[in-house]
Design a protein around this motif. Structure first.
Motif, PDB file in Angstrom:
ATOM      1  N   MET A   1      54.802 -40.765 -81.405  1.00 55.58           N
ATOM      2  CA  MET A   1      53.264 -41.945 -82.003  1.00 55.58           C
ATOM      3  C   MET A   1      54.098 -41.487 -83.501  1.00 55.58           C
ATOM      4  O   MET A   1      54.656 -40.944 -83.633  1.00 55.58           O
ATOM      5  N   THR A   2      54.585 -43.161 -83.871  1.00 56.69           N
ATOM      6  CA  THR A   2      55.031 -43.418 -85.757  1.00 56.69           C
ATOM      7  C   THR A   2      54.123 -42.590 -86.111  1.00 56.69           C
ATOM      8  O   THR A   2      53.005 -42.623 -86.382  1.00 56.69           O
ATOM      9  N   GLU A   3      54.735 -41.812 -87.702  1.00 58.41           N
ATOM     10  CA  GLU A   3      53.567 -41.738 -88.553  1.00 58.41           C
ATOM     11  C   GLU A   3      52.888 -42.463 -88.968  1.00 58.41           C
ATOM     12  O   GLU A   3      51.465 -42.858 -88.803  1.00 58.41           O
ATOM     13  N   ASP A   4      52.959 -43.793 -89.040  1.00 59.56           N
ATOM     14  CA  ASP A   4      52.377 -45.548 -89.664  1.00 59.56           C
ATOM     15  C   ASP A   4      50.928 -45.426 -88.558  1.00 59.56           C
ATOM     16  O   ASP A   4      49.561 -45.312 -88.537  1.00 59.56           O
ATOM     17  N   ARG A   5      51.300 -45.214 -87.170  1.00 55.20           N
ATOM     18  CA  ARG A   5      50.663 -45.731 -86.111  1.00 55.20           C
ATOM     19  C   ARG A   5      49.322 -44.016 -86.277  1.00 55.20           C
ATOM     20  O   ARG A   5      48.419 -44.373 -86.162  1.00 55.20           O
ATOM     21  N   GLN A   6      50.152 -42.842 -86.646  1.00 59.81           N
ATOM     22  CA  GLN A   6      49.742 -41.758 -86.208  1.00 59.81           C
ATOM     23  C   GLN A   6      48.033 -41.659 -87.713  1.00 59.81           C
ATOM     24  O   GLN A   6      46.804 -41.880 -87.994  1.00 59.81           O
ATOM     25  N   VAL A   7      49.048 -42.512 -88.493  1.00 56.65           N
ATOM     26  CA  VAL A   7      47.760 -43.114 -89.945  1.00 56.65           C
ATOM     27  C   VAL A   7      45.968 -43.988 -89.260  1.00 56.65           C
ATOM     28  O   VAL A   7      45.421 -43.818 -90.120  1.00 56.65           O
ATOM     29  N   GLN A   8      46.534 -44.870 -88.964  1.00 60.56           N
ATOM     30  CA  GLN A   8      46.356 -45.565 -88.245  1.00 60.56           C
ATOM     31  C   GLN A   8      45.276 -44.834 -87.485  1.00 60.56           C
ATOM     32  O   GLN A   8      43.808 -46.112 -87.554  1.00 60.56           O
ATOM     33  N   VAL A   9      45.386 -44.369 -86.655  1.00 60.19           N
ATOM     34  CA  VAL A   9      44.837 -43.751 -85.550  1.00 60.19           C
ATOM     35  C   VAL A   9      43.576 -43.117 -85.922  1.00 60.19           C
ATOM     36  O   VAL A   9      42.955 -42.950 -85.667  1.00 60.19           O
ATOM     37  N   LEU A  10      44.149 -41.906 -86.627  1.00 63.17           N
ATOM     38  CA  LEU A  10      43.266 -41.403 -88.185  1.00 63.17           C
ATOM     39  C   LEU A  10      41.819 -42.117 -88.831  1.00 63.17           C
ATOM     40  O   LEU A  10      40.786 -41.750 -89.266  1.00 63.17           O
ATOM     41  N   LEU A  11      42.799 -43.398 -89.525  1.00 65.85           N
ATOM     42  CA  LEU A  11      41.623 -43.845 -90.005  1.00 65.85           C
ATOM     43  C   LEU A  11      40.538 -44.633 -88.983  1.00 65.85           C
ATOM     44  O   LEU A  11      39.288 -44.696 -89.522  1.00 65.85           O
ATOM     45  N   GLU A  12      41.063 -45.254 -88.039  1.00 64.40           N
ATOM     46  CA  GLU A  12      40.029 -45.766 -87.040  1.00 64.40           C
ATOM     47  C   GLU A  12      39.320 -44.437 -86.658  1.00 64.40           C
ATOM     48  O   GLU A  12      37.455 -44.915 -86.083  1.00 64.40           O
ATOM     49  N   GLN A  13      39.100 -43.446 -86.128  1.00 66.25           N
ATOM     50  CA  GLN A  13      38.290 -42.557 -85.997  1.00 66.25           C
ATOM     51  C   GLN A  13      37.566 -42.060 -87.186  1.00 66.25           C
ATOM     52  O   GLN A  13      36.749 -41.516 -87.053  1.00 66.25           O
ATOM     53  N   ALA A  14      38.296 -42.093 -88.120  1.00 62.64           N
ATOM     54  CA  ALA A  14      37.478 -42.072 -89.830  1.00 62.64           C
ATOM     55  C   ALA A  14      35.906 -42.555 -89.544  1.00 62.64           C
ATOM     56  O   ALA A  14      34.885 -43.002 -89.467  1.00 62.64           O
ATOM     57  N   GLY A  15      36.464 -43.991 -89.131  1.00 64.56           N
ATOM     58  CA  GLY A  15      35.493 -45.084 -88.936  1.00 64.56           C
ATOM     59  C   GLY A  15      34.262 -45.190 -88.260  1.00 64.56           C
ATOM     60  O   GLY A  15      32.537 -45.528 -88.441  1.00 64.56           O
ATOM     61  N   THR A  16      35.081 -44.257 -86.701  1.00 64.82           N
ATOM     62  CA  THR A  16      34.213 -43.894 -86.021  1.00 64.82           C
ATOM     63  C   THR A  16      32.861 -42.733 -86.549  1.00 64.82           C
ATOM     64  O   THR A  16      31.642 -42.938 -86.573  1.00 64.82           O
ATOM     65  N   GLN A  17      33.320 -42.187 -87.768  1.00 63.84           N
ATOM     66  CA  GLN A  17      32.252 -41.135 -88.084  1.00 63.84           C
ATOM     67  C   GLN A  17      31.994 -42.050 -89.071  1.00 63.84           C
ATOM     68  O   GLN A  17      30.698 -40.868 -88.874  1.00 63.84           O
ATOM     69  N   ARG A  18      32.335 -42.600 -89.373  1.00 68.26           N
ATOM     70  CA  ARG A  18      30.890 -42.813 -90.243  1.00 68.26           C
ATOM     71  C   ARG A  18      29.925 -43.602 -90.093  1.00 68.26           C
ATOM     72  O   ARG A  18      29.169 -43.336 -90.745  1.00 68.26           O
ATOM     73  N   ARG A  19      30.365 -44.329 -88.920  1.00 61.34           N
ATOM     74  CA  ARG A  19      29.113 -45.695 -88.232  1.00 61.34           C
ATOM     75  C   ARG A  19      28.766 -43.849 -87.415  1.00 61.34           C
ATOM     76  O   ARG A  19      27.655 -45.301 -87.712  1.00 61.34           O
ATOM     77  N   LEU A  20      28.928 -42.635 -87.316  1.00 62.74           N
ATOM     78  CA  LEU A  20      28.153 -41.869 -86.563  1.00 62.74           C
ATOM     79  C   LEU A  20      27.094 -40.914 -88.046  1.00 62.74           C
ATOM     80  O   LEU A  20      26.768 -40.859 -87.375  1.00 62.74           O
ATOM     81  N   GLY A  21      27.427 -41.858 -89.159  1.00 66.86           N
ATOM     82  CA  GLY A  21      27.205 -40.652 -90.435  1.00 66.86           C
ATOM     83  C   GLY A  21      27.465 -39.145 -90.555  1.00 66.86           C
ATOM     84  O   GLY A  21      27.114 -38.646 -91.097  1.00 66.86           O
ATOM     85  N   ASN A  22      28.489 -38.767 -89.788  1.00 61.67           N
ATOM     86  CA  ASN A  22      29.170 -37.722 -89.791  1.00 61.67           C
ATOM     87  C   ASN A  22      30.418 -38.024 -91.163  1.00 61.67           C
ATOM     88  O   ASN A  22      31.930 -38.053 -90.986  1.00 61.67           O
ATOM     89  N   TRP A  23      30.034 -37.809 -92.546  1.00 62.68           N
ATOM     90  CA  TRP A  23      30.617 -38.031 -93.641  1.00 62.68           C
ATOM     91  C   TRP A  23      31.402 -36.935 -93.887  1.00 62.68           C
ATOM     92  O   TRP A  23      32.769 -37.683 -94.011  1.00 62.68           O
TER      93      TRP A  23
END
Length: 145
Positions: A1-23
């Motif tokens: 996986m490219t670095e850019d894709r890794q960043v994108q995946v991490l940000l998608e996961q962060a968005g999920t955690q925000r929606r769950l209230g896991n700051w």
């Protein structure tokens, strides 16, 4: 996986955690993304939203300013700045950044909800209601609307 894709995946996961209230989880994921790419404007903006959720407004402000400094034309960065300024009760400036996003033909319901909050806090109830009506037209089941 490219670095850019890794960043994108991490940000998608962060968005999920925000929606769950896991700051804390969202903050950690954004910081991991920034470790891979320290100049990623969206990662700074996402970290800003995560810090806001954790009630860390001063840190959120730093991240929103960094995001805008890296990409002053990105509407997500302006959205993050509007949210920070609303939290700081700098409502005129918050509305300015919110308008930049709205004028970009953005169809994001959350931006309209933030705009409605800002307008309401400014005593502009009619305008706040209009933004909420627009949000409902876009997404009738949106919880915050």
């Amino acid at each position: 996986m490219t670095e850019d894709r890794q960043v994108q995946v991490l940000l998608e996961q962060a968005g999920t955690q925000r929606r769950l209230g896991n700051w804390r989880g969202a903050i950690d994921l954004c910081q991991r993304a920034l470790a891979l790419d320290p100049d990623h404007a969206h990662a700074h903006a996402a970290l800003s939203f995560s810090l806001l959720g954790a009630k860390r407004v001063s840190g959120a402000a730093i991240e929103a300013r960094l995001a805008l400094g890296l990409d002053g034309n990105d509407t997500y960065c302006h959205y993050a700045m509007a949210a920070v300024l609303q939290a700081e009760r700098k409502l005129a400036d918050a509305w300015t950044h919110c308008m930049i996003v709205l004028e970009s033909d953005n169809q994001d319901v959350d931006v309209r909800v933030l705009g409605a909050r800002i307008r309401h806090l400014r005593g502009e109830r009619k305008e706040a209601l209009e933004l909420l009506r627009e949000a409902l037209e876009i997404e009738p089941s949106h919880v915050d609307t």
